[in-house]
Design a protein around this motif. Structure first.
Motif, PDB file in Angstrom:
ATOM      1  N   ALA A  31       0.834  -1.208   0.000  1.00 52.01           N
ATOM      2  CA  ALA A  31       0.000   0.000   0.000  1.00 52.01           C
ATOM      3  C   ALA A  31       0.866   1.253   0.000  1.00 52.01           C
ATOM      4  N   GLY A  32       0.223   2.378  -0.241  1.00 47.58           N
ATOM      5  CA  GLY A  32       0.913   3.667  -0.231  1.00 47.58           C
ATOM      6  C   GLY A  32       0.076   4.715   0.467  1.00 47.58           C
ATOM      7  N   ARG A  33       0.536   5.951   0.411  1.00 44.81           N
ATOM      8  CA  ARG A  33      -0.146   7.053   1.088  1.00 44.81           C
ATOM      9  C   ARG A  33      -0.252   8.261   0.166  1.00 44.81           C
ATOM     10  N   ILE A  34      -1.339   8.991   0.303  1.00 43.21           N
ATOM     11  CA  ILE A  34      -1.441  10.313  -0.283  1.00 43.21           C
ATOM     12  C   ILE A  34      -1.834  11.287   0.817  1.00 43.21           C
ATOM     13  N   LEU A  35      -1.533  12.573   0.587  1.00 41.29           N
ATOM     14  CA  LEU A  35      -1.812  13.629   1.563  1.00 41.29           C
ATOM     15  C   LEU A  35      -1.141  13.347   2.894  1.00 41.29           C
ATOM     16  N   ASP A  36       0.006  12.685   2.853  1.00 41.57           N
ATOM     17  CA  ASP A  36       0.709  12.284   4.068  1.00 41.57           C
ATOM     18  C   ASP A  36       1.134  13.510   4.868  1.00 41.57           C
ATOM     19  N   GLY A  37       0.665  13.608   6.107  1.00 39.63           N
ATOM     20  CA  GLY A  37       0.995  14.727   6.966  1.00 39.63           C
ATOM     21  C   GLY A  37       0.199  15.986   6.719  1.00 39.63           C
ATOM     22  N   LYS A  38      -0.716  15.955   5.775  1.00 40.55           N
ATOM     23  CA  LYS A  38      -1.485  17.156   5.408  1.00 40.55           C
ATOM     24  C   LYS A  38      -2.940  17.092   5.849  1.00 40.55           C
ATOM     25  N   ILE A  39      -3.382  15.944   6.354  1.00 39.31           N
ATOM     26  CA  ILE A  39      -4.762  15.809   6.816  1.00 39.31           C
ATOM     27  C   ILE A  39      -4.754  15.089   8.155  1.00 39.31           C
ATOM     28  N   ASN A  40      -5.920  15.047   8.791  1.00 41.75           N
ATOM     29  CA  ASN A  40      -6.023  14.409  10.100  1.00 41.75           C
ATOM     30  C   ASN A  40      -7.336  13.636  10.192  1.00 41.75           C
ATOM     31  N   GLY A  41      -7.223  12.321  10.310  1.00 40.54           N
ATOM     32  CA  GLY A  41      -8.394  11.487  10.546  1.00 40.54           C
ATOM     33  C   GLY A  41      -9.361  11.345   9.401  1.00 40.54           C
ATOM     34  N   PRO A  42      -8.933  10.866   8.218  1.00 41.02           N
ATOM     35  CA  PRO A  42      -9.888  10.653   7.102  1.00 41.02           C
ATOM     36  C   PRO A  42     -10.733   9.401   7.364  1.00 41.02           C
ATOM     37  N   GLU A  43     -11.782   9.549   8.143  1.00 44.56           N
ATOM     38  CA  GLU A  43     -12.580   8.409   8.628  1.00 44.56           C
ATOM     39  C   GLU A  43     -13.263   7.637   7.514  1.00 44.56           C
ATOM     40  N   SER A  44     -13.905   8.334   6.585  1.00 44.13           N
ATOM     41  CA  SER A  44     -14.727   7.664   5.578  1.00 44.13           C
ATOM     42  C   SER A  44     -14.417   8.210   4.193  1.00 44.13           C
ATOM     43  N   VAL A  45     -14.796   7.433   3.164  1.00 43.77           N
ATOM     44  CA  VAL A  45     -14.573   7.812   1.770  1.00 43.77           C
ATOM     45  C   VAL A  45     -15.873   7.607   0.995  1.00 43.77           C
ATOM     46  N   ALA A  46     -16.230   8.557   0.157  1.00 44.36           N
ATOM     47  CA  ALA A  46     -17.380   8.423  -0.741  1.00 44.36           C
ATOM     48  C   ALA A  46     -16.976   8.921  -2.119  1.00 44.36           C
ATOM     49  N   SER A  47     -17.537   8.342  -3.158  1.00 42.74           N
ATOM     50  CA  SER A  47     -17.180   8.745  -4.527  1.00 42.74           C
ATOM     51  C   SER A  47     -18.403   8.728  -5.422  1.00 42.74           C
ATOM     52  N   ARG A  48     -18.339   9.521  -6.482  1.00 46.55           N
ATOM     53  CA  ARG A  48     -19.380   9.528  -7.515  1.00 46.55           C
ATOM     54  C   ARG A  48     -18.758   9.367  -8.894  1.00 46.55           C
ATOM     55  N   ASP A  49     -17.415   9.253  -8.940  1.00 48.94           N
ATOM     56  CA  ASP A  49     -16.696   9.120 -10.205  1.00 48.94           C
ATOM     57  C   ASP A  49     -15.401   8.364  -9.915  1.00 48.94           C
ATOM     58  N   ARG A  50     -14.863   7.682 -10.924  1.00 51.44           N
ATOM     59  CA  ARG A  50     -13.672   6.873 -10.726  1.00 51.44           C
ATOM     60  C   ARG A  50     -12.432   7.719 -10.452  1.00 51.44           C
ATOM     61  N   TYR A  51     -12.478   9.006 -10.764  1.00 46.21           N
ATOM     62  CA  TYR A  51     -11.327   9.871 -10.548  1.00 46.21           C
ATOM     63  C   TYR A  51     -11.606  10.936  -9.484  1.00 46.21           C
TER      64      TYR A  51
END
Length: 581
Positions: free
Chosen positions: A57-77
């Protein structure tokens, strides 16, 4: 005797104090404690056998956010995630290389210790009308227009629902009619006091919000921290996690079992948070905390309700003091200290390891596989959701968003993420593998092209072998030249001996002189012809027999037969993609 008496008095005083703390009614936290037992969790074997898929696995927004609890999407990008401080963040682009805060649920605050003011958005889902529905642990449910940032509260969260005020709106799912099924993790304490809900009797609930009547009705009560919510594909039942009992429950909405609740899967090897549907059927159940088999404190304390009550009341004493000071003299230190005393995060970080687990279920609740990792790239996974070619991993405690590539679209098969966002350099981690992890097919896939390093190494080896061949050929040529020189020298010596044997008389010397010159010319011609014969490889047939014999002896002594050099097979076997167990 005096010392023993003093010790005895101290013991009696402490015992009386503890009994008062346990038995005196009304002391905080004023909740109920009952005896219960928990089953031993499943071992890591069979479909739960250990693997290292999440180590890629990898990371994005490393050190720039705090606690991304949930994810929702409406498009593949594109995806949206919920953060501390009440923020909803949008991340988009083919490589998810842009981000922007689209809304803040609360009015803002100074830090996490004031999240009851600024809000703490948790579960996210898109409704049929395109609005993003947000479950905020303190402020309730909101419908958010992600294009304009306009938000609307769906109901007053301070109002009682079936006799109790919801304290921790957690996760949700939405049917095609816009009805919202959401979890209230506790009806006695808020999110910052999660430890109280963990050690006391269960008070969580599963609730349905009717989009037409704008009213809520309780479907299930007394859930031990009601968490992730997921409707079945046919909408005949709704699943929800019971975190502190390590299981997923199922509430039937239609059919002969309508209104009944049963166990979908239990004895999970950790504490389940959110669950989401898989693209190919079945469900991902994310374990925000993985069980430590050496010490299972939850199972031990479950059998001792008075001990749990005593622990909470003892810890409640400093909390009461910090709260009192903060009211008289507001300051960050006492507010933050009071916030952390009953919060789940310090405990999770204290007992946590680098192990991360996501359990895969089929449509019937059977465990069919898992994603695991132990290198710490991703931890505390609260949600697993596929967006485009990636699985993204939410977390209530991490300061990054985890990802794992699991598919390649045809137009992007050779494209690697290279992120630059708004000048802030948000990049997918360089240490994370961009190789596709084939989770569903679980088979080895040969890599078509060899790595550049292997190609260069092979070229160097071939050049080395060629240089050695050239050197050997040159050495053989020099040996041949030496043999020819020896043959010429012997021929000259032989000619000189013949001349000495045929010395003419002095009287005839002058007359024969022209003839000698002519003879010398003939000999020179013979020598020249002889050299040509040698060069053509016809020495054996044309040279005198003694010379041929000498050459054969010399060749046998000095020249070893040339052994052909076998080139090493430098081809690298196709590297298989890791097989999922």
């Amino acid at each position: 005797m005096g010392i023993l008496r003093s010790i005895g008095r101290v013991v009696v005083d402490i015992t009386v104090l503890l009994l008062v703390l346990v038995l005196l009614p009304g002391l905080p936290p004023d909740v109920k404690f009952s005896y219960y037992e928990t089953d031993e969790t499943l071992p890591f074997e069979g479909p739960l056998a250990k693997n290292d898929l999440l180590n890629d696995a990898g990371r994005i927004l490393d050190g720039k956010i705090n606690g991304p609890e949930s994810v929702a999407s409406r498009d593949r990008y594109e995806l949206f995630t919920s953060l501390h401080n009440g923020k909803i963040l949008r991340v988009w682009g083919k490589n998810f290389d842009h981000f922007q805060t689209v809304a803040t649920i609360g009015p803002g605050c100074d830090g996490p210790w004031q999240e009851s003011i600024c809000g703490r958005p948790l579960g996210l889902r898109f409704a049929p009308d395109g609005k993003l529905i947000v479950a905020d642990a303190y402020l309730g449910l909101f419908a958010l227009d992600v294009e304009t940032g306009k938000k609307e509260s769906l109901f007053d969260v301070t109002q009682e629902i079936d006799g109790a005020v919801p304290k921790i709106p957690d996760d949700l799912d939405i049917d095609e009619d816009g009805n919202i099924y959401w979890s209230d993790a506790s009806s006695v304490v808020d999110l910052s006091d999660g430890v109280v809900e963990m050690l006391s009797d269960p008070s969580g609930r599963l609730i349905k919000f009717d989009s037409k009547t704008k009213t809520n009705s309780v479907l299930v009560k007394n859930v031990h921290f009601a968490n992730g919510v997921q409707l079945s594909p046919d909408r005949d039942f709704v699943l929800f996690c019971e975190t502190f009992r390590s299981r997923v429950l199922r509430h039937w909405l239609n059919g002969p079992n309508a209104g009944k609740t049963d166990v979908f899967v239990d004895r999970l090897p950790g504490k389940p948070d959110n669950l989401r549907a898989k693209k190919d059927g079945g469900y991902y159940v994310s374990l925000v905390a993985v069980d430590n088999k050496k010490v299972d404190a939850t199972s031990i304390l479950a059998r001792f309700p008075l001990v749990r009550k005593l622990l909470l009341r003892l810890v409640g004493i400093p909390k009461f003091l910090f709260d009192t000071i903060s009211k008289v003299y507001p300051n960050q230190f006492t507010e933050n200290a009071s916030y952390k005393i009953y919060h789940l995060q310090p405990i999770a970080e204290m007992i946590a390891s680098n192990v991360a687990v996501v359990v895969e279920l089929d449509a019937e609740g059977n465990i069919v596989g898992s994603l695991q990792g132990d290198n710490g790239i991703v931890r505390f996974i609260s949600e697993t959701d596929q967006v485009g070619d990636y699985l993204f991993f939410g977390s209530p405690y991490n300061n990054y968003l985890g990802y794992l590539r699991v598919a390649y679209t045809e137009d992007e098969e050779d494209e690697a993420p290279n992120l630059e966002v708004d000048g802030e350099g948000v990049k997918m981690s360089e240490d994370a593998s961009e190789e596709k992890v084939d989770i569903d097919k679980r088979k080895e896939v040969d890599i078509k092209e060899e790595p550049q390093e292997i190609v260069e190494e092979r070229k160097e080896e071939e050049d080395t072998i060629m240089d050695e061949d050239v050197k050997e050929v040159k050495g053989q040529d020099s040996e041949k030249e030496e043999i020819l020189d020896e043959v010429e020298k012997e021929d000259e010596t032989r000619d000189d001996d013949e001349k000495e044997e045929e010395i003419p008389d002095e009287d005839e010397k002058e007359e024969d002189l022209p003839d000698e010159k002519e003879g010398d010319d003939d000999d020179d011609d013979d020598d020249h012809d002889y050299e040509k014969i040698v060069e053509k490889g016809e020495l054996k047939e044309q040279a005198p027999s003694e010379v041929v014999e000498h050459m054969e002896e010399t060749v046998e002594k000095d020249i070893s037969p040339q052994v052909p050099i076998e080139k090493e097979d430098t081809e690298t076997p196709s590297a298989p993609v890791k097989e999922e167990l």
